[in-house]
Design a protein around this motif. Structure first.
Motif, short mmCIF file in Angstrom:
data_model
loop_
_atom_site.label_atom_id
_atom_site.label_comp_id
_atom_site.label_asym_id
_atom_site.label_seq_id
_atom_site.Cartn_x
_atom_site.Cartn_y
_atom_site.Cartn_z
N ARG A 20 0.95 -1.28 -0.22
CA ARG A 20 0.24 0.05 0.12
C ARG A 20 0.80 1.17 0.07
N ILE A 21 0.47 2.34 -0.25
CA ILE A 21 1.37 3.44 -0.08
C ILE A 21 1.36 4.13 1.31
N TYR A 47 0.78 -2.61 -6.07
CA TYR A 47 0.05 -1.96 -5.31
C TYR A 47 -1.41 -2.27 -5.04
#
Length: 91
Positions: A20-21, A47
């Motif tokens: 994930r960011i 992602y």
């Protein structure tokens, strides 16, 4: 075991990392590079999002599948020898 021997003979293995960011993902990606990948390996970051807004923009990528199924499909498509994912800290 056979996959690893064949990949090592070629000199390049693929390691897939589901991220994930966020800051934990940076740590996870760094850990995978240092602890799992070997010199010459290719690290592929995929992602993973949970937000329905972000997922709807890429609906064709998910195609109704769970994140787990998408990661497995991507790992197979790039012949990954390892898949690294984090855990949710929401208990």
């Amino acid at each position: 075991m056979l996959v690893q021997k064949v990949a090592n003979a070629v000199g390049k293995r693929n390691v897939l990392v589901g991220i994930r960011i966020d800051s934990q993902s940076r740590e996870l990606l760094s850990w995978a590079i240092v602890k799992v990948a070997e010199p010459g390996d290719c690290v592929v970051a995929v992602y993973v999002c949970r937000s329905s807004d972000r997922a709807s923009k890429n609906k064709n990528l998910l195609d109704g599948s769970s994140a787990r199924k998408v990661l497995v499909r991507e790992a197979k498509s790039c012949a990954a020898v390892a898949v690294v994912v984090g855990i949710s800290k929401h208990f």
